[in-house]
Design a protein around this motif. Structure first.
Motif, PDB file in Angstrom:
ATOM      1  N   UNK A  97       0.822  -1.211   0.000  1.00  0.00           N
ATOM      2  CA  UNK A  97       0.000   0.000   0.000  1.00  0.00           C
ATOM      3  C   UNK A  97       0.858   1.263   0.000  1.00  0.00           C
ATOM      4  N   UNK A  98       2.139   1.127   0.360  1.00  0.00           N
ATOM      5  CA  UNK A  98       3.078   2.247   0.304  1.00  0.00           C
ATOM      6  C   UNK A  98       4.350   1.787  -0.386  1.00  0.00           C
ATOM      7  N   UNK A  99       5.161   2.761  -0.776  1.00  0.00           N
ATOM      8  CA  UNK A  99       6.453   2.458  -1.401  1.00  0.00           C
ATOM      9  C   UNK A  99       7.305   1.602  -0.459  1.00  0.00           C
ATOM     10  N   UNK A 100       7.308   1.967   0.808  1.00  0.00           N
ATOM     11  CA  UNK A 100       8.079   1.225   1.816  1.00  0.00           C
ATOM     12  C   UNK A 100       7.640  -0.250   1.874  1.00  0.00           C
ATOM     13  N   UNK A 101       6.320  -0.478   1.910  1.00  0.00           N
ATOM     14  CA  UNK A 101       5.796  -1.841   1.964  1.00  0.00           C
ATOM     15  C   UNK A 101       6.202  -2.640   0.735  1.00  0.00           C
ATOM     16  N   UNK A 102       6.186  -1.976  -0.399  1.00  0.00           N
ATOM     17  CA  UNK A 102       6.495  -2.669  -1.638  1.00  0.00           C
ATOM     18  C   UNK A 102       7.966  -3.094  -1.692  1.00  0.00           C
ATOM     19  N   UNK A 103       8.851  -2.208  -1.255  1.00  0.00           N
ATOM     20  CA  UNK A 103      10.281  -2.540  -1.246  1.00  0.00           C
ATOM     21  C   UNK A 103      10.553  -3.651  -0.238  1.00  0.00           C
ATOM     22  N   UNK A 104       9.766  -3.701   0.822  1.00  0.00           N
ATOM     23  CA  UNK A 104       9.977  -4.709   1.868  1.00  0.00           C
ATOM     24  C   UNK A 104       9.488  -6.099   1.470  1.00  0.00           C
ATOM     25  N   UNK A 105       8.596  -6.170   0.481  1.00  0.00           N
ATOM     26  CA  UNK A 105       7.898  -7.419   0.180  1.00  0.00           C
ATOM     27  C   UNK A 105       8.847  -8.584  -0.125  1.00  0.00           C
ATOM     28  N   UNK A 106       9.796  -8.365  -1.026  1.00  0.00           N
ATOM     29  CA  UNK A 106      10.718  -9.432  -1.397  1.00  0.00           C
ATOM     30  C   UNK A 106      11.568  -9.896  -0.234  1.00  0.00           C
ATOM     31  N   UNK A 107      11.961  -8.969   0.615  1.00  0.00           N
ATOM     32  CA  UNK A 107      12.786  -9.328   1.774  1.00  0.00           C
ATOM     33  C   UNK A 107      11.982 -10.117   2.794  1.00  0.00           C
ATOM     34  N   UNK A 108      10.687  -9.761   2.957  1.00  0.00           N
ATOM     35  CA  UNK A 108       9.822 -10.512   3.865  1.00  0.00           C
ATOM     36  C   UNK A 108       9.699 -11.962   3.405  1.00  0.00           C
ATOM     37  N   UNK A 109       9.582 -12.156   2.083  1.00  0.00           N
ATOM     38  CA  UNK A 109       9.483 -13.512   1.533  1.00  0.00           C
ATOM     39  C   UNK A 109      10.727 -14.338   1.806  1.00  0.00           C
ATOM     40  N   UNK A 110      11.868 -13.654   1.925  1.00  0.00           N
ATOM     41  CA  UNK A 110      13.118 -14.359   2.203  1.00  0.00           C
ATOM     42  C   UNK A 110      13.400 -14.476   3.701  1.00  0.00           C
ATOM     43  N   UNK A 111      12.487 -13.937   4.531  1.00  0.00           N
ATOM     44  CA  UNK A 111      12.625 -14.060   5.978  1.00  0.00           C
ATOM     45  C   UNK A 111      13.776 -13.271   6.569  1.00  0.00           C
ATOM     46  N   UNK A 112      14.087 -12.124   5.984  1.00  0.00           N
ATOM     47  CA  UNK A 112      15.181 -11.301   6.494  1.00  0.00           C
ATOM     48  C   UNK A 112      14.803 -10.681   7.842  1.00  0.00           C
ATOM     49  N   UNK A 113      15.774 -10.477   8.734  1.00  0.00           N
ATOM     50  CA  UNK A 113      15.511  -9.809  10.017  1.00  0.00           C
ATOM     51  C   UNK A 113      15.025  -8.377   9.787  1.00  0.00           C
ATOM     52  N   UNK A 114      14.163  -7.907  10.680  1.00  0.00           N
ATOM     53  CA  UNK A 114      13.564  -6.581  10.514  1.00  0.00           C
ATOM     54  C   UNK A 114      14.623  -5.479  10.450  1.00  0.00           C
ATOM     55  N   UNK A 115      15.662  -5.581  11.277  1.00  0.00           N
ATOM     56  CA  UNK A 115      16.697  -4.550  11.299  1.00  0.00           C
ATOM     57  C   UNK A 115      17.383  -4.429   9.934  1.00  0.00           C
ATOM     58  N   UNK A 116      17.639  -5.591   9.319  1.00  0.00           N
ATOM     59  CA  UNK A 116      18.276  -5.588   8.003  1.00  0.00           C
ATOM     60  C   UNK A 116      17.324  -5.042   6.946  1.00  0.00           C
ATOM     61  N   UNK A 117      16.049  -5.370   7.058  1.00  0.00           N
ATOM     62  CA  UNK A 117      15.062  -4.865   6.102  1.00  0.00           C
ATOM     63  C   UNK A 117      14.971  -3.343   6.142  1.00  0.00           C
ATOM     64  N   UNK A 118      14.941  -2.784   7.347  1.00  0.00           N
ATOM     65  CA  UNK A 118      14.865  -1.323   7.498  1.00  0.00           C
ATOM     66  C   UNK A 118      16.078  -0.658   6.844  1.00  0.00           C
ATOM     67  N   UNK A 119      17.231  -1.250   7.040  1.00  0.00           N
ATOM     68  CA  UNK A 119      18.474  -0.716   6.463  1.00  0.00           C
ATOM     69  C   UNK A 119      18.454  -0.812   4.941  1.00  0.00           C
ATOM     70  N   UNK A 120      17.987  -1.962   4.420  1.00  0.00           N
ATOM     71  CA  UNK A 120      17.960  -2.180   2.970  1.00  0.00           C
ATOM     72  C   UNK A 120      16.938  -1.266   2.282  1.00  0.00           C
ATOM     73  N   UNK A 121      15.796  -1.041   2.937  1.00  0.00           N
ATOM     74  CA  UNK A 121      14.787  -0.144   2.372  1.00  0.00           C
ATOM     75  C   UNK A 121      15.382   1.247   2.191  1.00  0.00           C
ATOM     76  N   UNK A 122      16.037   1.724   3.225  1.00  0.00           N
ATOM     77  CA  UNK A 122      16.646   3.058   3.176  1.00  0.00           C
ATOM     78  C   UNK A 122      17.711   3.140   2.084  1.00  0.00           C
ATOM     79  N   UNK A 123      18.588   2.148   2.037  1.00  0.00           N
ATOM     80  CA  UNK A 123      19.685   2.143   1.060  1.00  0.00           C
ATOM     81  C   UNK A 123      19.156   2.062  -0.375  1.00  0.00           C
ATOM     82  N   UNK A 124      18.174   1.190  -0.603  1.00  0.00           N
ATOM     83  CA  UNK A 124      17.666   0.970  -1.953  1.00  0.00           C
ATOM     84  C   UNK A 124      16.924   2.181  -2.493  1.00  0.00           C
TER      85      UNK A 124
END
Length: 279
Positions: A97-124
C-alpha cells in the motif's frame, strides 16, 4: 568455488509441444559486473531468455546455470535471490500500500531480520533517488518514479544480476533518461550485472556487450560499436540503428571522413572536430 556468471548451454524452448521453438540451441555467457543488452525483433526470443534466467520458465533442452547452479524447479528460489527482474509495467510488480511496503515485500518472503530490512529499504530507495517517497502510495507516482521503486524493490534483496525486461518502454524520454542514469549508477556503485532486454537504442549503446537474437537464435554477439557498424545486416533482420549512426553514414557519403562508428552525439561531434582540424 563456482565462477560468478550466467550460462546458457544449448538451450531450446517452446511454450507448447505442438508449437514452434522460440529458442533454438542458444549458447552465451554473462559475466559478473557486466552490462549486456539483448536485442531482437518481436518474437525473436529475447523476453523468453529473461524468464529462463529467473526461473519463470525452464528449458525443454539444454541448461541454464547461475553461478554454476542449474536453474530448475528444485532450486528456483535460490536462483531468484541472485537474479532479480524488473518488468515493462511496474504496476504489475506493486503489492504494497506504500512504497516502503512494496520494497519490503521481497525481503519478507526471504525471511530477512527486521533490522536488516529497514536498512535495505533506506539504502535501496536512496540509490534510486526515491527516499522522500517512502510513505507515498505507489499509484500516485509518475511512470518513471514507479519504475525506480520497482528497481529499488529488486535491489533490496541484493541480487548479483538484475534483468530489466523492456523496463523503459512505457516511459517518456525524460523518464527513460532518468532510469538509464539510475541503472548506470547502480552498476558502478553496487557491482551488479545488468541484463537489459530492450528496443531502446540509447540503452543498447551504453551496454558493454550486445547479444542480437533473430528467429530464436543468437545471430550476433559483440560490442555496441561493432554491432551498429553492421547496420545493413541489422536492417535486414528488422532492427534499427541510432540516429547518430545514420548521420555518420550521411557524412561519409558527403566525403567527410569518420574514423570510428559514433555511438552518441558527443562522439559524433568529436569526429567532426577531428575531421575539421585535419582539413
Amino acid at each position: 568455488m563456482s565462477q560468478k556468471r550466467i550460462e546458457f548451454k544449448n538451450v531450446s524452448f517452446r511454450y507448447q509441444e505442438n508449437m514452434p521453438w522460440v529458442l533454438k540451441n542458444v549458447n552465451f555467457v554473462i559475466e559478473a559486473n557486466e552490462w549486456v543488452a539483448i536485442i531482437g525483433h518481436n518474437g525473436s526470443g529475447k523476453s523468453t531468455i529473461a524468464k529462463l534466467m529467473n526461473g519463470l520458465l525452464f528449458p525443454q533442452e539444454g541448461e541454464v546455470l547461475v553461478n554454476g547452479e542449474l536453474v530448475n524447479e528444485e532450486n528456483v528460489w535460490n536462483v531468484r535471490k541472485n537474479v532479480g527482474m524488473v518488468f515493462q509495467n511496474p504496476d504489475n510488480q506493486f503489492v504494497g500500500t506504500t512504497v516502503r511496503d512494496d520494497v519490503a515485500f521481497g525481503m519478507e518472503n526471504q525471511g530477512m531480520p527486521r533490522e536488516l530490512m529497514v536498512e535495505r529499504i533506506k539504502e535501496s530507495l536512496q540509490a534510486v533517488g526515491m527516499s522522500e517517497f517512502e510513505r507515498q502510495e505507489p499509484h500516485r507516482l509518475s511512470g518513471g518514479q514507479k519504475q525506480r521503486v520497482a528497481i529499488a524493490s529488486v535491489l533490496a534483496v541484493s541480487p548479483q544480476y538484475m534483468i530489466l525486461d523492456e523496463a523503459t518502454a512505457m516511459l517518456d524520454p525524460k523518464g527513460r533518461k532518468e532510469i538509464l542514469q539510475t541503472i548506470r549508477h547502480l552498476q558502478d556503485k553496487r557491482h551488479v550485472s545488468l541484463i537489459t532486454i530492450t528496443h531502446d537504442l540509447k540503452e543498447v549503446t551504453q551496454a558493454e556487450r550486445v547479444i542480437v537474437m533473430n528467429q530464436g537464435e543468437v545471430w550476433m554477439e559483440d560490442t555496441p560499436r561493432a554491432i551498429f557498424a553492421k547496420k545493413e545486416k541489422l536492417i535486414e533482420i528488422g532492427l534499427d540503428t541510432p540516429f547518430v549512426t545514420k548521420l555518420a553514414d550521411e557524412m561519409k557519403a558527403a566525403g567527410i571522413h569518420v574514423q570510428r562508428e559514433p555511438l552518441n552525439h558527443q562522439e559524433l561531434l568529436e569526429e567532426l572536430w577531428t575531421s575539421h582540424s585535419t582539413m
